[in-house]
Scaffold this motif. Structure first.
Motif, mmCIF file in Angstrom:
data_model
loop_
_atom_site.group_PDB
_atom_site.id
_atom_site.type_symbol
_atom_site.label_atom_id
_atom_site.label_comp_id
_atom_site.label_asym_id
_atom_site.label_seq_id
_atom_site.Cartn_x
_atom_site.Cartn_y
_atom_site.Cartn_z
ATOM 1 N N LYS A 129 -8.467 71.137 -46.372
ATOM 2 C CA LYS A 129 -8.571 70.059 -45.397
ATOM 3 C C LYS A 129 -9.457 68.951 -45.942
ATOM 4 O O LYS A 129 -10.280 69.169 -46.835
ATOM 5 C CB LYS A 129 -9.172 70.575 -44.081
ATOM 6 C CG LYS A 129 -8.391 71.694 -43.404
ATOM 7 C CD LYS A 129 -9.131 72.187 -42.166
ATOM 8 C CE LYS A 129 -8.344 73.254 -41.412
ATOM 9 N NZ LYS A 129 -8.192 74.504 -42.211
ATOM 10 N N SER A 136 -7.660 62.193 -39.252
ATOM 11 C CA SER A 136 -6.362 62.289 -38.591
ATOM 12 C C SER A 136 -5.957 60.984 -37.925
ATOM 13 O O SER A 136 -4.766 60.725 -37.729
ATOM 14 C CB SER A 136 -6.376 63.413 -37.544
ATOM 15 O OG SER A 136 -6.238 64.675 -38.166
ATOM 16 N N GLY A 140 -5.769 59.265 -43.012
ATOM 17 C CA GLY A 140 -4.874 60.145 -43.753
ATOM 18 C C GLY A 140 -3.485 59.552 -43.887
ATOM 19 O O GLY A 140 -2.896 59.521 -44.972
ATOM 20 N N ALA A 197 -0.316 60.349 -35.756
ATOM 21 C CA ALA A 197 -0.047 61.776 -35.944
ATOM 22 C C ALA A 197 1.189 62.236 -35.177
ATOM 23 O O ALA A 197 1.313 61.988 -33.979
ATOM 24 C CB ALA A 197 -1.267 62.591 -35.500
ATOM 25 N N SER A 393 -0.577 65.369 -39.391
ATOM 26 C CA SER A 393 -1.608 65.936 -38.517
ATOM 27 C C SER A 393 -1.150 66.056 -37.068
ATOM 28 O O SER A 393 -0.048 65.632 -36.697
ATOM 29 C CB SER A 393 -2.906 65.117 -38.582
ATOM 30 O OG SER A 393 -4.000 65.900 -38.120
ATOM 31 N N ILE A 405 -7.941 66.684 -41.450
ATOM 32 C CA ILE A 405 -6.498 66.644 -41.645
ATOM 33 C C ILE A 405 -6.146 67.650 -42.722
ATOM 34 O O ILE A 405 -6.883 67.818 -43.700
ATOM 35 C CB ILE A 405 -6.012 65.225 -42.017
ATOM 36 C CG1 ILE A 405 -4.485 65.137 -41.950
ATOM 37 C CG2 ILE A 405 -6.531 64.789 -43.378
ATOM 38 C CD1 ILE A 405 -3.947 63.720 -41.987
ATOM 39 N N GLN A 409 -0.293 68.594 -45.036
ATOM 40 C CA GLN A 409 0.341 67.560 -44.227
ATOM 41 C C GLN A 409 0.311 66.206 -44.942
ATOM 42 O O GLN A 409 1.268 65.432 -44.866
ATOM 43 C CB GLN A 409 -0.363 67.446 -42.883
ATOM 44 C CG GLN A 409 -0.092 68.595 -41.927
ATOM 45 C CD GLN A 409 1.113 68.329 -41.030
ATOM 46 O OE1 GLN A 409 1.181 67.323 -40.347
ATOM 47 N NE2 GLN A 409 2.061 69.255 -41.039
#
Length: 427
Positions: A129, A136, A140, A197, A393, A405, A409
């Motif tokens: 992470k 998030s 990201g 997200a 996320s 996050i 992903q």
């Protein structure tokens, strides 16, 4: 803007719209190895962005850094608008659609720093992470968009139709969709990809949001003789109780157009030995597709008119809340808080093409919709631009203590963005 690489706002020429057709799968080979490479690069970039604090109205340092990052990742042009939003652009050799990948660079504050177990601005990478404020929401996704732009440009050698734009907008946490108006005015995009997200699902809509202010005005009096005055809070209670009689719309996909009270204030406060002469309530109204400011306000105005005729001394008004703030550029940003809902046709050709493309690179994306408000309120709700959401996320990680996050992903999001670029620029 503090960086020699950042150029003033550009003149945008209108490009011819081109029909969408199926694209060859440029990114279908060695997918797992590719994701691993993208994970590493995107996580490193995300970590570096988290380390630069960028609360709403304080995004300048991060924007200046992005003015260096965009060219380093192969973006041809970089510009910053009057609000301070930054856009990096990669132009193809052939005419085609302009695709805007929309992110925001501002974050909510770290109000509970003592409870964090990680440095909120450390950008720590551990346990698969990346940790920190904005991981998030949504540094990201911005990192994945930038990395995807570089990958797509290298994979195509610049021989594609259209233009890729990645935007880092400001003040989204305070005014979703407002700074986006300036971005879309300058770019006039054909497609917009919202990076909020989505757990890599394809979002095709959302409810909108309005903040409605209800006010009652009374007459002050000593609390020992309340009958001598008109109690503004009691009249507000009548108004709030009557809100339950209003019928709000529902939508088979987006759900209910709910109206709920979120705060209440009275004056004077504290009211020592005096009854309040003023009361103000804020309501949150979730908006469905097709609802406009006049239509949403009409039932409230009719309710107030009814109570005015029934209750002696009743004096009330309803209006939309407004907001104003100063951007780091010194420019004021202001708006009435009415952000429309939107919904795309799940069978629209561009939706099906994007979904097929994501499936072609082993991303098991499904069609759904956001449960919260995004910049799509402007792009799709106000401008009618073909818009979808796709981001890494989970939405419930935003604004949380120890926000993070998943690096997996990030890698898959970068791959997905690159694939979307391929699909939408194929002429």
């Amino acid at each position: 803007m503090g960086s020699g690489r950042i150029r003033p706002p550009l003149r945008i020429r209108i490009r011819m719209r081109t029909p969408l057709r199926a694209a060859p799968c440029e990114f279908s080979y060695g997918i797992h190895a590719m994701i691993h490479t993208l994970e590493t690069k995107t996580a490193e970039l995300c970590s570096s962005l988290i380390q630069i604090q960028s609360y709403s109205g304080q995004e300048g340092d991060l924007v200046r850094k992005l003015g260096e990052i965009f060219p380093a990742f192969g973006f041809d042009e970089v510009s910053v608008d009057r609000y301070g939003s930054i856009v990096g652009r990669i132009k193809g050799r052939r005419e085609g659609p302009r695709i805007l990948f929309d992110a925001h660079v501002d974050t909510v504050p770290v109000d509970s720093k003592p409870r964090w177990t990680r440095n909120p601005f450390g950008g720590e990478v551990s346990d698969g992470k990346v940790f920190g404020r904005g991981a998030s929401d949504m540094k990201g996704a911005l990192s994945a968009m930038i990395v995807a732009g570089e990958k797509f440009a290298r994979a195509t050698g610049g021989d594609f139709a259209g233009e890729i734009c990645v935007a880092g907008g400001v003040h989204e946490e305070c005014f979703e969709g407002v700074a986006a108006r300036e971005i879309s005015r300058r770019l006039d995009p054909d497609y917009v990809i919202i990076g909020e997200a989505s757990e890599l699902d394809l979002k095709i809509g959302q409810r909108g949001r309005a903040e409605i202010v209800l006010e009652t005005h009374g007459v002050p009096a000593h609390s020992a003789n309340p009958a001598k005055g008109i109690h503004a809070v009691y009249h507000m209670c009548r108004l709030i109780d009557s809100l339950h009689t209003l019928q709000t719309r529902s939508h088979p996909v987006l759900g209910e157009g709910i109206l709920v009270v979120t705060d209440i204030k009275s004056q004077p406060y504290p009211g020592a030995s005096v009854i309040p002469h003023y009361c103000r309530v804020t309501c949150d109204r979730r908006l469905l597709v097709g609802e406009d400011p006049a239509g949403v306000m009409a039932p409230l105005e009719a309710l107030i008119l009814k109570l005015t005729s029934e209750v002696e001394g009743f004096n009330a008004a309803a209006s939309y809340a407004g907001g104003r703030a100063t951007c780091y550029t010194g420019c004021d940003i202001a708006a009435e808080r009415f952000f429309p809902g939107w919904l795309q046709d799940a069978q629209a050709p561009f939706i099906r093409s994007i979904l097929d493309g994501l499936h072609a690179v082993d991303l098991q994306s499904q069609i759904s919709h956001y449960s919260f408000c995004t910049n799509g309120s402007h792009y799709a709700g106000e401008r009618g631009i073909r818009t979808v959401g796709f981001g890494p996320s989970r939405e419930n990680l935003a604004h949380t203590v120890d926000e993070y996050i998943d690096i997996e992903q990030l890698g898959k999001a970068a791959l997905g963005y690159a694939k979307i670029m391929e699909v939408l620029t194929s002429a």
